[in-house]
Design a protein around this motif. Structure first.
Motif, PDB file in Angstrom:
ATOM      1  N   MET A   1      -5.692   6.423  -3.135  1.00 15.75           N
ATOM      2  CA  MET A   1      -6.155   7.783  -3.400  1.00 15.75           C
ATOM      3  C   MET A   1      -6.152   8.625  -2.129  1.00 15.75           C
ATOM      4  O   MET A   1      -5.679   9.773  -2.123  1.00 15.75           O
ATOM      5  CB  MET A   1      -7.570   7.739  -3.999  1.00 15.75           C
ATOM      6  CG  MET A   1      -8.148   9.096  -4.368  1.00 15.75           C
ATOM      7  SD  MET A   1      -9.951   9.003  -4.636  1.00 15.75           S
ATOM      8  CE  MET A   1     -10.093   7.545  -5.652  1.00 15.75           C
ATOM      9  N   VAL A   2      -6.659   8.057  -1.040  1.00 13.76           N
ATOM     10  CA  VAL A   2      -6.743   8.800   0.220  1.00 13.76           C
ATOM     11  C   VAL A   2      -5.349   9.138   0.747  1.00 13.76           C
ATOM     12  O   VAL A   2      -5.087  10.266   1.184  1.00 13.76           O
ATOM     13  CB  VAL A   2      -7.543   7.993   1.252  1.00 13.76           C
ATOM     14  CG1 VAL A   2      -7.502   8.683   2.606  1.00 13.76           C
ATOM     15  CG2 VAL A   2      -8.979   7.828   0.790  1.00 13.76           C
ATOM     16  N   LEU A   3      -4.436   8.173   0.720  1.00  8.32           N
ATOM     17  CA  LEU A   3      -3.082   8.432   1.192  1.00  8.32           C
ATOM     18  C   LEU A   3      -2.351   9.416   0.285  1.00  8.32           C
ATOM     19  O   LEU A   3      -1.563  10.243   0.754  1.00  8.32           O
ATOM     20  CB  LEU A   3      -2.298   7.118   1.267  1.00  8.32           C
ATOM     21  CG  LEU A   3      -2.625   6.201   2.432  1.00  8.32           C
ATOM     22  CD1 LEU A   3      -1.871   4.884   2.300  1.00  8.32           C
ATOM     23  CD2 LEU A   3      -2.291   6.859   3.757  1.00  8.32           C
ATOM     24  N   ALA A   4      -2.610   9.340  -1.016  1.00 12.59           N
ATOM     25  CA  ALA A   4      -1.900  10.204  -1.964  1.00 12.59           C
ATOM     26  C   ALA A   4      -2.290  11.668  -1.815  1.00 12.59           C
ATOM     27  O   ALA A   4      -1.483  12.556  -2.088  1.00 12.59           O
ATOM     28  CB  ALA A   4      -2.169   9.745  -3.399  1.00 12.59           C
ATOM     29  N   VAL A   5      -3.503  11.935  -1.370  1.00 14.89           N
ATOM     30  CA  VAL A   5      -3.948  13.330  -1.244  1.00 14.89           C
ATOM     31  C   VAL A   5      -3.035  14.104  -0.304  1.00 14.89           C
ATOM     32  O   VAL A   5      -2.539  15.192  -0.633  1.00 14.89           O
ATOM     33  CB  VAL A   5      -5.411  13.379  -0.738  1.00 14.89           C
ATOM     34  CG1 VAL A   5      -5.775  14.792  -0.307  1.00 14.89           C
ATOM     35  CG2 VAL A   5      -6.362  12.925  -1.838  1.00 14.89           C
ATOM     36  N   GLY A   6      -2.769  13.566   0.867  1.00 14.97           N
ATOM     37  CA  GLY A   6      -1.915  14.263   1.815  1.00 14.97           C
ATOM     38  C   GLY A   6      -0.476  14.339   1.372  1.00 14.97           C
ATOM     39  O   GLY A   6       0.186  15.373   1.541  1.00 14.97           O
ATOM     40  N   VAL A   7       0.050  13.259   0.779  1.00 10.65           N
ATOM     41  CA  VAL A   7       1.454  13.247   0.351  1.00 10.65           C
ATOM     42  C   VAL A   7       1.685  14.228  -0.780  1.00 10.65           C
ATOM     43  O   VAL A   7       2.676  14.979  -0.780  1.00 10.65           O
ATOM     44  CB  VAL A   7       1.863  11.821  -0.063  1.00 10.65           C
ATOM     45  CG1 VAL A   7       3.275  11.816  -0.629  1.00 10.65           C
ATOM     46  CG2 VAL A   7       1.781  10.881   1.122  1.00 10.65           C
ATOM     47  N   VAL A   8       0.805  14.245  -1.764  1.00 11.10           N
ATOM     48  CA  VAL A   8       0.962  15.160  -2.896  1.00 11.10           C
ATOM     49  C   VAL A   8       0.962  16.613  -2.420  1.00 11.10           C
ATOM     50  O   VAL A   8       1.789  17.421  -2.857  1.00 11.10           O
ATOM     51  CB  VAL A   8      -0.164  14.922  -3.925  1.00 11.10           C
ATOM     52  CG1 VAL A   8      -0.201  16.050  -4.957  1.00 11.10           C
ATOM     53  CG2 VAL A   8       0.040  13.588  -4.621  1.00 11.10           C
TER      54      VAL A   8
ATOM     55  N   LEU B   1       0.827  -1.206   0.000  1.00  7.06           N
ATOM     56  CA  LEU B   1       0.000   0.000   0.000  1.00  7.06           C
ATOM     57  C   LEU B   1       0.864   1.260   0.000  1.00  7.06           C
ATOM     58  O   LEU B   1       0.587   2.220  -0.736  1.00  7.06           O
ATOM     59  CB  LEU B   1      -0.922  -0.011   1.223  1.00  7.06           C
ATOM     60  CG  LEU B   1      -1.858   1.190   1.401  1.00  7.06           C
ATOM     61  CD1 LEU B   1      -2.792   1.323   0.206  1.00  7.06           C
ATOM     62  CD2 LEU B   1      -2.651   1.056   2.697  1.00  7.06           C
ATOM     63  N   ALA B   2       1.922   1.274   0.816  1.00  5.75           N
ATOM     64  CA  ALA B   2       2.805   2.445   0.873  1.00  5.75           C
ATOM     65  C   ALA B   2       3.545   2.643  -0.451  1.00  5.75           C
ATOM     66  O   ALA B   2       3.697   3.772  -0.923  1.00  5.75           O
ATOM     67  CB  ALA B   2       3.801   2.292   2.019  1.00  5.75           C
ATOM     68  N   ALA B   3       4.005   1.536  -1.058  1.00  4.88           N
ATOM     69  CA  ALA B   3       4.739   1.648  -2.321  1.00  4.88           C
ATOM     70  C   ALA B   3       3.838   2.174  -3.437  1.00  4.88           C
ATOM     71  O   ALA B   3       4.244   3.048  -4.221  1.00  4.88           O
ATOM     72  CB  ALA B   3       5.324   0.287  -2.702  1.00  4.88           C
ATOM     73  N   LEU B   4       2.621   1.652  -3.523  1.00  3.98           N
ATOM     74  CA  LEU B   4       1.694   2.134  -4.556  1.00  3.98           C
ATOM     75  C   LEU B   4       1.344   3.608  -4.341  1.00  3.98           C
ATOM     76  O   LEU B   4       1.285   4.391  -5.305  1.00  3.98           O
ATOM     77  CB  LEU B   4       0.417   1.295  -4.535  1.00  3.98           C
ATOM     78  CG  LEU B   4       0.550  -0.156  -5.016  1.00  3.98           C
ATOM     79  CD1 LEU B   4      -0.748  -0.905  -4.799  1.00  3.98           C
ATOM     80  CD2 LEU B   4       0.941  -0.200  -6.482  1.00  3.98           C
ATOM     81  N   SER B   5       1.134   4.003  -3.084  1.00  5.24           N
ATOM     82  CA  SER B   5       0.829   5.406  -2.789  1.00  5.24           C
ATOM     83  C   SER B   5       1.996   6.305  -3.160  1.00  5.24           C
ATOM     84  O   SER B   5       1.795   7.410  -3.687  1.00  5.24           O
ATOM     85  CB  SER B   5       0.491   5.566  -1.309  1.00  5.24           C
ATOM     86  OG  SER B   5      -0.599   4.747  -0.943  1.00  5.24           O
ATOM     87  N   ALA B   6       3.223   5.837  -2.905  1.00  5.85           N
ATOM     88  CA  ALA B   6       4.400   6.638  -3.261  1.00  5.85           C
ATOM     89  C   ALA B   6       4.534   6.758  -4.780  1.00  5.85           C
ATOM     90  O   ALA B   6       4.837   7.848  -5.298  1.00  5.85           O
ATOM     91  CB  ALA B   6       5.656   6.013  -2.666  1.00  5.85           C
ATOM     92  N   LEU B   7       4.310   5.666  -5.504  1.00  7.77           N
ATOM     93  CA  LEU B   7       4.423   5.706  -6.964  1.00  7.77           C
ATOM     94  C   LEU B   7       3.402   6.654  -7.581  1.00  7.77           C
ATOM     95  O   LEU B   7       3.674   7.312  -8.590  1.00  7.77           O
ATOM     96  CB  LEU B   7       4.239   4.297  -7.538  1.00  7.77           C
ATOM     97  CG  LEU B   7       5.386   3.311  -7.311  1.00  7.77           C
ATOM     98  CD1 LEU B   7       5.013   1.930  -7.829  1.00  7.77           C
ATOM     99  CD2 LEU B   7       6.657   3.806  -8.001  1.00  7.77           C
ATOM    100  N   VAL B   8       2.217   6.724  -6.982  1.00  2.96           N
ATOM    101  CA  VAL B   8       1.188   7.636  -7.490  1.00  2.96           C
ATOM    102  C   VAL B   8       1.476   9.073  -7.069  1.00  2.96           C
ATOM    103  O   VAL B   8       1.288  10.015  -7.848  1.00  2.96           O
ATOM    104  CB  VAL B   8      -0.200   7.189  -6.995  1.00  2.96           C
ATOM    105  CG1 VAL B   8      -1.259   8.228  -7.337  1.00  2.96           C
ATOM    106  CG2 VAL B   8      -0.573   5.838  -7.608  1.00  2.96           C
ATOM    107  N   SER B   9       1.971   9.257  -5.849  1.00  4.15           N
ATOM    108  CA  SER B   9       2.101  10.597  -5.281  1.00  4.15           C
ATOM    109  C   SER B   9       3.295  11.372  -5.834  1.00  4.15           C
ATOM    110  O   SER B   9       3.174  12.574  -6.117  1.00  4.15           O
ATOM    111  CB  SER B   9       2.225  10.509  -3.759  1.00  4.15           C
ATOM    112  OG  SER B   9       1.153   9.818  -3.198  1.00  4.15           O
TER     113      SER B   9
END
Length: 326
Positions: free
Chosen positions: A198-205, A113-121
């Motif tokens: 999507m939810v995790l990426a919002v804050g990271v982006v 989950l963290a890796a996918l969020s990082a790749l998207v963000s």
């Protein structure tokens, strides 16, 4: 260049890196004390949770003795720390199986989950940060600032709730629970991970984009940038060949802080979407007062954060020409 010169050149950076590693280990030791102490202050214990409210005090005392919960705190801490140092965080008090086995089943899910969020963000964060820095003071910059500030202000549980209402309830595009089959197809994999990522990426982006903007703007105000512009260097070449390499230190630190946020935000996201990861396992450990499992999960999160910061510090030290020259 002689071996002595090479050794002298790298002596300074290596000394700084060794100092950072020592501070990270000391911090992890202090964190272990805090985790063990705070987890011990939680009301109730695993013996009471296992036996239930109808158990007699004698039964609870006997089970606490069997679990080793009646031993002094310092003794239990030293024994637990020794186990953690050799990779044995102990036995789960509720599941009655090794904590390492329980964590090994859940940790890959959280890392995925963290890796996918990082790749998207990361691509979106760099795009927003660079575009906002280049258009500093103009309409695009103001619009992106308002957008990122709004994204930072939104807590994860609110973003997750809105995503569920829109994509799961109204549009019926995505499932509200992130359950990944054993051998998922590509479509099943995307549907299961779409909303948590999507939810995790919002804050990271939002956070990373703003920090990248600040780092690039700090470099754009330096004299060498003005000199490059006077020589006719194009904007794209100036950013890619000159500004980004010099801003790598602050950007890597920003990336480490933002990626460590993924593990903190995963606690809320995994709980809301019933995702079988390490964060939801830690929440369950708190509920059941399974202290060895809770302490091991908390140590993994803290150690991951310190590792990311250490990697960022190392890259920043090696990227600094003055430190490379000793």
């Amino acid at each position: 260049m002689s071996a002595a010169a090479v050794s002298s050149r790298w002596r300074g950076p290596l000394r700084l890196i060794a100092r950072r590693m020592g501070l990270a280990l000391l911090t992890l030791l202090l964190v272990s004390m805090v985790i063990f102490t705070i987890s011990g202050l939680l009301p109730g214990d695993a013996a009471q949770e296992v036996l239930g409210q109808t158990a007699t005090p004698e039964q609870v005392a006997a089970l606490r003795h069997e679990m080793g919960l009646d031993q002094p705190g310092p003794v239990r801490y030293v024994r637990w720390l020794q186990g953690m140092m050799v990779g044995d965080p102990g036995q789960s008090l509720v599941a009655n199986k090794p904590v390492a086995d329980i964590i090994s089943e859940r940790l890959p899910n959280t890392l995925t989950l963290a890796a996918l969020s990082a790749l998207v963000s990361l691509p979106f964060a760099f795009l927003i940060g660079i575009a906002s820095a280049i258009a500093r003071g103009r309409k695009l910059d103001r619009a992106l600032n308002i957008l990122t500030l709004s994204m930072v202000a939104l807590p994860e549980f609110l973003v997750a709730t809105i995503a569920v209402l829109i994509f799961a309830v109204e549009l019926l595009w995505l499932p509200s629970i992130a359950l990944v089959p054993q051998d998922p197809s590509f479509g099943q994999f995307v549907r299961a991970y779409a909303m948590p990522v999507m939810v995790l990426a919002v804050g990271v982006v939002a956070q990373l984009g703003r920090m990248i903007r600040a780092a690039i703007i700090a470099e754009l105000d330096r004299p060498y940038v003005e000199m490059a512009r006077l020589k006719g260097v194009s904007q794209n070449r100036l950013i890619v060949r000159h500004v980004l390499p010099n801003a790598v230190g602050p950007i890597v630190n920003a990336m480490a802080l933002s990626l460590s946020y993924l593990f903190g935000g995963a606690i809320i996201v995994e709980t809301i979407f019933s995702y079988p990861g390490l964060a939801s396992l830690m929440v369950n450990a708190v509920t059941s007062r399974d202290m060895p499992l809770l302490q091991a999960c908390a140590m993994i999160f803290c150690a991951t954060y310190l590792l990311l910061v250490l990697i960022a510090d190392t890259i920043a030290i090696l990227a600094n020409p003055r430190l490379r020259q000793g």
